[in-house]
Design a protein around this motif. Structure first.
Motif, PDB file in Angstrom:
ATOM      1  N   ALA A  71       0.809  -1.220   0.000  1.00 20.39           N
ATOM      2  CA  ALA A  71       0.000   0.000   0.000  1.00 20.39           C
ATOM      3  C   ALA A  71       0.843   1.272   0.000  1.00 20.39           C
ATOM      4  O   ALA A  71       0.293   2.373   0.010  1.00 20.39           O
ATOM      5  N   ALA A  72       2.165   1.151  -0.024  1.00 23.11           N
ATOM      6  CA  ALA A  72       3.030   2.335   0.071  1.00 23.11           C
ATOM      7  C   ALA A  72       2.747   3.383  -1.006  1.00 23.11           C
ATOM      8  O   ALA A  72       2.671   4.576  -0.681  1.00 23.11           O
ATOM      9  N   PRO A  73       2.576   3.023  -2.279  1.00 23.62           N
ATOM     10  CA  PRO A  73       2.275   4.068  -3.263  1.00 23.62           C
ATOM     11  C   PRO A  73       0.999   4.851  -2.922  1.00 23.62           C
ATOM     12  O   PRO A  73       0.965   6.070  -3.046  1.00 23.62           O
ATOM     13  N   ARG A  74      -0.037   4.150  -2.494  1.00 23.70           N
ATOM     14  CA  ARG A  74      -1.283   4.824  -2.092  1.00 23.70           C
ATOM     15  C   ARG A  74      -1.034   5.688  -0.853  1.00 23.70           C
ATOM     16  O   ARG A  74      -1.507   6.813  -0.763  1.00 23.70           O
ATOM     17  N   ALA A  75      -0.293   5.172   0.126  1.00 26.59           N
ATOM     18  CA  ALA A  75       0.000   5.928   1.346  1.00 26.59           C
ATOM     19  C   ALA A  75       0.766   7.201   1.029  1.00 26.59           C
ATOM     20  O   ALA A  75       0.471   8.274   1.576  1.00 26.59           O
ATOM     21  N   TYR A  76       1.735   7.108   0.128  1.00 28.42           N
ATOM     22  CA  TYR A  76       2.509   8.291  -0.240  1.00 28.42           C
ATOM     23  C   TYR A  76       1.625   9.305  -0.953  1.00 28.42           C
ATOM     24  O   TYR A  76       1.747  10.511  -0.739  1.00 28.42           O
ATOM     25  N   TRP A  77       0.725   8.831  -1.797  1.00 29.85           N
ATOM     26  CA  TRP A  77      -0.206   9.730  -2.488  1.00 29.85           C
ATOM     27  C   TRP A  77      -1.095  10.433  -1.464  1.00 29.85           C
ATOM     28  O   TRP A  77      -1.308  11.651  -1.550  1.00 29.85           O
ATOM     29  N   ILE A  78      -1.614   9.694  -0.485  1.00 31.92           N
ATOM     30  CA  ILE A  78      -2.458  10.282   0.567  1.00 31.92           C
ATOM     31  C   ILE A  78      -1.663  11.321   1.345  1.00 31.92           C
ATOM     32  O   ILE A  78      -2.129  12.447   1.569  1.00 31.92           O
ATOM     33  N   ALA A  79      -0.468  10.960   1.774  1.00 35.22           N
ATOM     34  CA  ALA A  79       0.374  11.880   2.551  1.00 35.22           C
ATOM     35  C   ALA A  79       0.683  13.139   1.757  1.00 35.22           C
ATOM     36  O   ALA A  79       0.601  14.265   2.287  1.00 35.22           O
ATOM     37  N   ASP A  80       1.020  12.981   0.486  1.00 37.47           N
ATOM     38  CA  ASP A  80       1.329  14.144  -0.358  1.00 37.47           C
ATOM     39  C   ASP A  80       0.130  15.063  -0.497  1.00 37.47           C
ATOM     40  O   ASP A  80       0.272  16.289  -0.469  1.00 37.47           O
ATOM     41  N   ARG A  81      -1.066  14.500  -0.644  1.00 34.43           N
ATOM     42  CA  ARG A  81      -2.283  15.318  -0.754  1.00 34.43           C
ATOM     43  C   ARG A  81      -2.502  16.154   0.505  1.00 34.43           C
ATOM     44  O   ARG A  81      -2.825  17.333   0.427  1.00 34.43           O
TER      45      ARG A  81
END
Length: 168
Positions: free
Chosen positions: A79-89
């Protein structure tokens, strides 16, 4: 007279199966249960000082426009790519973001590119120091957890999930 309001903390469990597709919805609703990670982390946050909201990404989207003082994103490697996208948002919206979980613990220098701070190891033992530093406006880049002794294990706060039961 100054009114002391509770600060709002959003805890997010990033999920590698996004529920937009039919199969993903079935898997999220019928084949998985919310993880206990966030309820355990929530138990280490003083209720008298903070309102804690939890979102399991397998069940609902985080509110990116919410007025949170701090956002904590937990993730495993798939899930890291999704987590990074969430964090960046959230960071684009001016929110302070911390990351933790198995993946950020294994690759903290990768995770810090998407967060203000990374918790390495169990967050429960790191939260008091992290929250103290956050209150002072002096978050460190990395927090390494102390070993949790067996007699110091806290009970999870199961009340933080707002997941609707399945319709019959």
């Amino acid at each position: 007279m100054k009114v002391n309001r509770k600060k709002k903390i959003l805890l997010v469990n990033a999920h590698y199966i996004h529920r937009r597709g039919f199969i993903a919805k079935l898997m999220a609703k019928f084949l998985t249960n919310p993880l206990l990670t966030l309820p355990y982390v929530a138990s280490s946050i003083p209720e008298e000082k903070y309102d804690v909201i939890a979102v399991d990404d397998a069940y609902e989207d985080p509110d990116f426009d919410g007025k949170y003082d701090l956002v904590a994103v937990s993730t495993v490697t798939p899930a890291a790519p999704r987590a990074y996208w969430i964090a960046d948002r959230f960071r684009e919206n001016g929110r302070k973001v911390i990351m933790g979980g198995l993946h950020p613990s294994a690759l903290p220098f990768e995770a810090i590119q998407h967060a203000d701070s990374v918790v390495i190891g169990e967050a429960e033992s790191s939260m008091p120091k992290l929250l103290s530093d956050f209150e002072k406006g002096k978050l460190k880049r990395f927090y390494k957890s102390e070993r949790i002794e067996e007699n110091n294990i806290i009970l999870p706060r199961r009340d933080i999930y707002k997941i609707e039961p399945l319709a019959a």
